[in-house]
Design a protein around this motif. Structure first.
Motif, mmCIF file in Angstrom:
data_model
loop_
_atom_site.group_PDB
_atom_site.id
_atom_site.type_symbol
_atom_site.label_atom_id
_atom_site.label_comp_id
_atom_site.label_asym_id
_atom_site.label_seq_id
_atom_site.Cartn_x
_atom_site.Cartn_y
_atom_site.Cartn_z
ATOM 1 N N VAL A 148 -21.991 -46.252 24.731
ATOM 2 C CA VAL A 148 -21.201 -45.674 25.816
ATOM 3 C C VAL A 148 -21.983 -45.689 27.126
ATOM 4 N N LEU B 189 -12.271 -48.601 29.947
ATOM 5 C CA LEU B 189 -12.924 -47.384 29.446
ATOM 6 C C LEU B 189 -11.915 -46.507 28.701
ATOM 7 N N TYR C 179 -22.152 -49.076 28.807
ATOM 8 C CA TYR C 179 -20.945 -49.408 29.564
ATOM 9 C C TYR C 179 -20.888 -48.630 30.877
ATOM 10 N N VAL C 180 -21.303 -47.369 30.851
ATOM 11 C CA VAL C 180 -21.360 -46.593 32.091
ATOM 12 C C VAL C 180 -22.316 -47.250 33.088
ATOM 13 N N SER D 159 -12.147 -51.933 35.120
ATOM 14 C CA SER D 159 -13.220 -51.304 34.331
ATOM 15 C C SER D 159 -12.819 -49.905 33.865
ATOM 16 N N SER E 299 -17.967 -49.875 22.937
ATOM 17 C CA SER E 299 -18.490 -49.815 24.306
ATOM 18 C C SER E 299 -19.431 -50.972 24.603
#
Length: 440
Positions: free
Chosen positions: A305, A11, A308-309, A7, A29
């Motif tokens: 973004v 990123l 995805y975080v 992961s 993302s």
């Protein structure tokens, strides 16, 4: 290879591809969240969408919609001239006025993003009007908000002091507040100098001016791709910025937004979009124009973004990194790495969430007495919040979305580079100043 490492590699790939191929990072993302979530983390669609920042989506849309209306009907022009009159026409004082306003708002209890949502559009409109570096003005707003953010009655201060008490660690509320205030004040002063603040007029000024060579040099250092903000143009005649019914209504809406957020603790995004919708009912032409000016590319970027975080948090990547650092046998080194992890992750995620996770991780070696608890908590808190100038954080995203008449891609890169500089330097400075001396 472990799922956590995969992961992290993905990123990095998203950042590289978005930078080299000029593709919206948010779209990449979302694709990464889908691929890693489904294939690596075994998450279904609900698990992936759990990380979608719905509250931030509404804040970005609502605030940019409301202030696009204010720009469309001339209210921001009126506010800009009012701000100039407030400081006797001394343009150089305006960035510091914005710093002070956001600092006071957060110090008396406003959530940092709410204060930035209120002040940033006005500050950035002023920057566009007088051709001040938008990076300078945006940084002053965000650092002002963070400077007041740890007062004993503030949201951040209350949360951190509560965590310290719950973990039975020594605490000092005033030290925490002053540490954040001083660090952000010093950074703001440096940015003011580097971005051309000393070139701004200190005497009365009534017309826009070109940015000084200091501002141009600073922005060139951050982004050498050229382009930038167009000249502000001819000054608006005084008769053109008088109060009209639509401007009065918009000013009342802005006051209502402040009251709703500060007095009644209502969501800034929902309040803003409601007020914008009401104004559009009475002035539909301005409403239609404003709806087209909502910063949709920025919304896609930030929401992608952060989704995805969210996947990274769901699959344990962030906890994985934190545990790896806390297991290091050298307390001072572990403290430094925790500050850096807090800064790096907070640049993309919730500052409050990161503080809530990292302070407990520091408890084992704080309990040994090798590291001062007061200094460590202050360093972690400062490191995790000062980076909110990043365009991927809520505050940085609000600044990016609020800036009118700028090359938005260039401004995004400037904020990203500036955020990177802050991430790279401030944790080390905070560690040296607050942890190494053994404060607390």
């Amino acid at each position: 290879m472990s799922p956590e490492l995969i992961s992290i590699i993905v990123l990095v790939a998203v950042f590289v591809l978005a930078t080299t191929r000029s593709v919206n990072m948010g779209a990449l993302s979302f694709a990464a969240a889908f691929g890693v979530g489904e294939l690596v983390a075994d998450l279904d669609a609900d698990g992936i969408f759990a990380g979608f920042p719905a509250d931030l989506f509404v804040v970005l849309v609502g605030v940019t919609y409301l202030f696009a209306l204010a720009r469309a009907n001339g209210t921001t022009e009126w506010l800009v001239h009012a701000a100039v009159r407030l400081v006797g026409g001394r343009v150089a004082l305006i960035p510091w006025v914005m710093f002070a306003i956001t600092g006071v708002l957060t110090a008396i209890g406003a959530v940092s993003p709410a204060a930035v949502a209120i002040v940033a559009p006005i500050a950035l409109s002023f920057a566009a009007r007088y051709d001040i570096s938008p990076l300078l003005m945006g940084a002053m707003v965000v650092h002002g908000a963070q400077g007041g953010g740890f007062s004993p009655i503030s949201i951040y201060g209350s949360i951190v002091n509560g965590i310290v008490e719950r973990e039975k660690l020594p605490g000092n509320e005033i030290t925490l507040f002053l540490a954040s205030l001083v660090v952000n004040l010093v950074i703001a002063a440096v940015v003011f100098v580097v971005c051309g603040g000393l070139k701004l007029p200190r005497h009365a000024a009534t017309a826009p001016r070109s940015a000084g060579p200091g501002a141009a040099a600073a922005e060139s250092a951050l982004d050498d791709d050229g382009g930038g903000q167009a000249p502000a143009g001819a000054p608006v005649e005084e008769s053109a910025i008088g109060l009209t019914p639509d401007r009065v209504a918009t000013l009342l809406a802005l006051v209502a937004l402040v009251v709703a957020v500060l007095a009644f603790d209502l969501d800034a995004g929902l309040a803003a979009i409601t007020l914008a919708a009401l104004l559009s009912l009475f002035w539909p032409k301005d409403g239609k124009k404003a709806a087209n000016e909502i910063s949709w590319p920025t919304v896609l970027l930030i929401c992608g973004v952060l989704t995805y975080v969210g996947v990274l948090q769901e699959m344990g990547t962030i906890d994985y990194a934190g545990r790896a650092v806390s297991d290091i046998g050298v307390p001072l080194l572990a403290a430094l790495l925790l500050c850096y992890i807090g800064a790096l992750i907070s640049a993309f995620a919730s500052s409050v969430g990161i503080m809530g996770a990292l302070i407990p991780l520091a408890v084992p070696f704080l309990a040994k007495g090798d590291i001062g608890a007061v200094g460590m908590v202050a360093a972690l808190s400062v490191s995790a919040t000062v980076v909110d100038v990043s365009p991927f954080s809520t505050n940085g995203a609000l600044v990016l979305a609020a800036a009118p008449d700028v090359d938005r891609d260039r401004f995004f890169r400037q904020l990203m580079v500036y955020g990177g500089v802050v991430v790279a330097t401030v944790p080390a400075v905070a560690w040296l100043a607050m942890v190494v001396p053994g404060l607390g």
